[in-house]
Write an enzyme that holds these catalytic residues in place. Structure first.
Site, PDB file in Angstrom:
ATOM      1  N   ARG A 198      -1.142   9.603   1.622  1.00  0.00           N
ATOM      2  CA  ARG A 198      -1.660   8.228   1.553  1.00  0.00           C
ATOM      3  C   ARG A 198      -3.008   8.141   2.270  1.00  0.00           C
ATOM      4  NH1 ARG A 198       3.864   7.769   2.444  1.00  0.00           N
ATOM      5  NH2 ARG A 198       4.978   6.599   0.850  1.00  0.00           N
TER       6      ARG A 198
ATOM      7  N   ALA B 254      -4.504  -5.134 -11.450  1.00  0.00           N
ATOM      8  CA  ALA B 254      -3.504  -5.352 -12.511  1.00  0.00           C
ATOM      9  C   ALA B 254      -2.959  -4.012 -13.001  1.00  0.00           C
ATOM     10  CB  ALA B 254      -4.133  -6.134 -13.667  1.00  0.00           C
TER      11      ALA B 254
ATOM     12  N   HIS C 279       3.620   3.180   7.509  1.00  0.00           N
ATOM     13  CA  HIS C 279       4.088   3.622   6.193  1.00  0.00           C
ATOM     14  C   HIS C 279       3.516   5.011   5.973  1.00  0.00           C
ATOM     15  CE1 HIS C 279       5.466   3.350   2.161  1.00  0.00           C
ATOM     16  NE2 HIS C 279       4.299   3.188   1.605  1.00  0.00           N
TER      17      HIS C 279
HETATM   18  N1  LIG Z   1       2.499  -0.286   0.433  1.00  0.00           N
HETATM   19  C1  LIG Z   1       3.292   0.420  -0.333  1.00  0.00           C
HETATM   20  O1  LIG Z   1       4.439   0.643  -0.009  1.00  0.00           O
HETATM   21  C2  LIG Z   1       2.775   0.914  -1.662  1.00  0.00           C
HETATM   22  C3  LIG Z   1       3.662   1.296  -2.679  1.00  0.00           C
HETATM   23  C4  LIG Z   1       3.146   1.707  -3.901  1.00  0.00           C
HETATM   24  C5  LIG Z   1       1.768   1.765  -4.093  1.00  0.00           C
HETATM   25  N2  LIG Z   1       0.935   1.415  -3.074  1.00  0.00           N
HETATM   26  C6  LIG Z   1      -0.524   1.434  -3.232  1.00  0.00           C
HETATM   27  O2  LIG Z   1      -0.914   0.359  -4.048  1.00  0.00           O
HETATM   28  C7  LIG Z   1      -2.144   0.657  -4.695  1.00  0.00           C
HETATM   29  C8  LIG Z   1      -2.020   0.381  -6.198  1.00  0.00           C
HETATM   30  O3  LIG Z   1      -1.106   1.273  -6.788  1.00  0.00           O
HETATM   31  P1  LIG Z   1      -0.870   1.262  -8.373  1.00  0.00           P
HETATM   32  O4  LIG Z   1       0.190   2.247  -8.658  1.00  0.00           O
HETATM   33  O5  LIG Z   1      -0.737  -0.143  -8.858  1.00  0.00           O
HETATM   34  O6  LIG Z   1      -2.290   1.855  -8.875  1.00  0.00           O
HETATM   35  P2  LIG Z   1      -2.976   1.613 -10.294  1.00  0.00           P
HETATM   36  O7  LIG Z   1      -4.048   2.625 -10.400  1.00  0.00           O
HETATM   37  O8  LIG Z   1      -1.956   1.527 -11.359  1.00  0.00           O
HETATM   38  O9  LIG Z   1      -3.640   0.154 -10.151  1.00  0.00           O
HETATM   39  C9  LIG Z   1      -4.689  -0.132  -9.290  1.00  0.00           C
HETATM   40  C10 LIG Z   1      -5.587  -1.148  -9.979  1.00  0.00           C
HETATM   41  O10 LIG Z   1      -6.584  -1.560  -9.051  1.00  0.00           O
HETATM   42  C11 LIG Z   1      -7.738  -1.844  -9.828  1.00  0.00           C
HETATM   43  N3  LIG Z   1      -8.925  -1.943  -8.990  1.00  0.00           N
HETATM   44  C12 LIG Z   1      -9.692  -0.947  -8.477  1.00  0.00           C
HETATM   45  N4  LIG Z   1     -10.718  -1.457  -7.781  1.00  0.00           N
HETATM   46  C13 LIG Z   1     -10.606  -2.802  -7.854  1.00  0.00           C
HETATM   47  C14 LIG Z   1     -11.376  -3.888  -7.340  1.00  0.00           C
HETATM   48  N5  LIG Z   1     -12.447  -3.669  -6.588  1.00  0.00           N
HETATM   49  N6  LIG Z   1     -10.960  -5.138  -7.618  1.00  0.00           N
HETATM   50  C15 LIG Z   1      -9.861  -5.373  -8.372  1.00  0.00           C
HETATM   51  N7  LIG Z   1      -9.094  -4.386  -8.881  1.00  0.00           N
HETATM   52  C16 LIG Z   1      -9.471  -3.117  -8.627  1.00  0.00           C
HETATM   53  C17 LIG Z   1      -7.791  -0.707 -10.838  1.00  0.00           C
HETATM   54  O11 LIG Z   1      -8.636  -1.004 -11.915  1.00  0.00           O
HETATM   55  C18 LIG Z   1      -6.312  -0.580 -11.208  1.00  0.00           C
HETATM   56  O12 LIG Z   1      -6.010  -1.343 -12.364  1.00  0.00           O
HETATM   57  C19 LIG Z   1      -2.437   2.130  -4.334  1.00  0.00           C
HETATM   58  O13 LIG Z   1      -3.341   2.185  -3.261  1.00  0.00           O
HETATM   59  C20 LIG Z   1      -1.079   2.648  -3.924  1.00  0.00           C
HETATM   60  O14 LIG Z   1      -1.189   3.757  -3.068  1.00  0.00           O
HETATM   61  C21 LIG Z   1       1.408   0.996  -1.881  1.00  0.00           C
END
Ligand SMILES: NC(=O)c1ccc[n+]([C@@H]2O[C@H](COP(=O)([O-])OP(=O)(O)OC[C@H]3O[C@@H](n4cnc5c(N)ncnc54)[C@H](O)[C@@H]3O)[C@@H](O)[C@H]2O)c1
Length: 308
Positions: free
Chosen positions: A88, A10, A175
């Site tokens: 990444r 979240a 990516h």
């Molecule tokens: N595929 C893409 O194009 C793309 C684009 C943007 C971000 N991302 C990736 O998406 C991921 C999330 O990014 P974000 O900006 O939302 O990060 P964020 O830190 O804002 O949110 C990540 C959330 O995951 C939660 N979390 C951690 N371990 C967990 C678990 N075991 N179970 C449930 N929740 C858990 C954390 O508490 C945190 O709230 C990152 O790995 C980021 O690199 C990918």
């Protein structure tokens, strides 16, 4: 009954996906996270925007998987995001541990769900989710190409001072820095950009696209992009739930397509109610093919490190 979408994580991307999904009234949403109160608080806050934005979707937050049971789609955003100076791939081992644990729970409670993986490094995490869930390949899809092509479209529209609605763009490959934007399949009102822009300008836009994520990480300093990633993920959710048969670039498991086997790589796919319903094969030039193979090799390196 409305469809059910679970968003795991979240944080920035997860909460944005939840917001866009309910704003389009696509589904009821369950937000989950390991942090107590975070998914509950964000879900309640978003629910209270409903009367103003006029959506009736139910939103709930939870730290348990029981409430995610029988989801139609599970979006996985759980994990660490990049900080300035990180690639990444630097996220590999920590996020692999998180994604593995999440997928085990999700597969148990929603054995028929379609998984959309967002956590980075994207292609490797999609492959991990595919292996851990045991789901068929059409039900495990990675989000990346839509975001990469949205970035390319944005830069093309800015460069030519035209509506983004007129611009389509194509990006293949993993990516990351080895992604493969295809200028000859990128158009403005149907006209390939190769006829509208000189080679050097296209090369500059391609370069900016490949570094599009890092550009934002460097500006934000804490955390990475989330509005466009949230919008890109929502486009996948919509294409699936509305059975749109929409062709979009996504990370899919290749079994010989494009000469690549046993690997998640970004390719054009058809998204519909069954998930990834078809991999679209296009003919590549020698250079494009070499760039795609290089990109796939970079993904393979991560897969080998994870031994999956
Ligand atoms: N595929 C893409 O194009 C793309 C684009 C943007 C971000 N991302 C990736 O998406 C991921 C999330 O990014 P974000 O900006 O939302 O990060 P964020 O830190 O804002 O949110 C990540 C959330 O995951 C939660 N979390 C951690 N371990 C967990 C678990 N075991 N179970 C449930 N929740 C858990 C954390 O508490 C945190 O709230 C990152 O790995 C980021 O690199 C990918």
């Amino acid at each position: 009954m409305r469809p059910k979408v679970t968003v795991v994580g979240a944080g920035n991307v997860g909460a944005t996906v939840a917001q866009y999904v309910v704003e389009r009234e696509l589904a009821d949403v369950v937000l989950t996270d390991v942090i107590e109160g975070l998914p509950q608080g964000k879900a309640l806050d978003l629910l209270q925007a409903g009367p103003i934005h006029r959506y009736d979707c139910r939103l709930t937050g939870s730290n348990e998987y029981r409430e995610t049971a029988d989801s139609d789609i599970v979006v996985i955003t759980a994990g660490l995001a990049r900080k300035p100076g990180m690639s990444r791939d630097d996220l590999l081992f920590k996020n692999a541990e998180i994604v593995k644990g999440v997928v085990e729970q999700v597969a148990r409670y929603s054995p028929n769900a379609i998984l959309i993986i967002v956590t980075n490094p994207l292609d490797a995490m999609a492959q991990l989710a595919f292996r851990v869930s045991g789901f068929p390949k059409h039900r495990v899809i990675g989000m990346a190409g839509i975001l990469d092509s949205a970035r390319f479209r944005t830069f093309i529209a800015l460069e030519l001072n035209v509506s983004v609605e007129n611009v389509t763009a194509f990006v293949l490959g993993g990516h990351g820095d080895t992604m493969v934007p295809l200028p000859r399949y990128s158009t403005v009102a149907g006209i390939p950009i190769t006829e509208l822009l000189p080679k050097e300008r296209i090369a500059a836009l391609v370069e900016r696209t490949a570094n599009g994520g890092a550009e934002i990480v460097n500006l934000l300093k804490a955390g990475s992009a989330f509005y466009a990633p949230g919008a890109s993920t929502t486009e996948m959710v919509e294409a699936i739930l509305r059975d749109k048969k929409k062709i979009l670039p996504c990370a899919a498991y290749l079994e010989g397509e494009y000469g690549i086997s046993g690997l998640y790589v970004g390719v054009p796919v058809k998204l519909g109610r069954k998930g990834m319903e078809e991999i679209i094969q296009i003919t590549l030039t020698v250079e494009e093919n070499a760039a795609l193979k290089k990109s796939a090799a970079a993904v393979r390196e991560l897969i080998d490190k994870l031994k999956i």
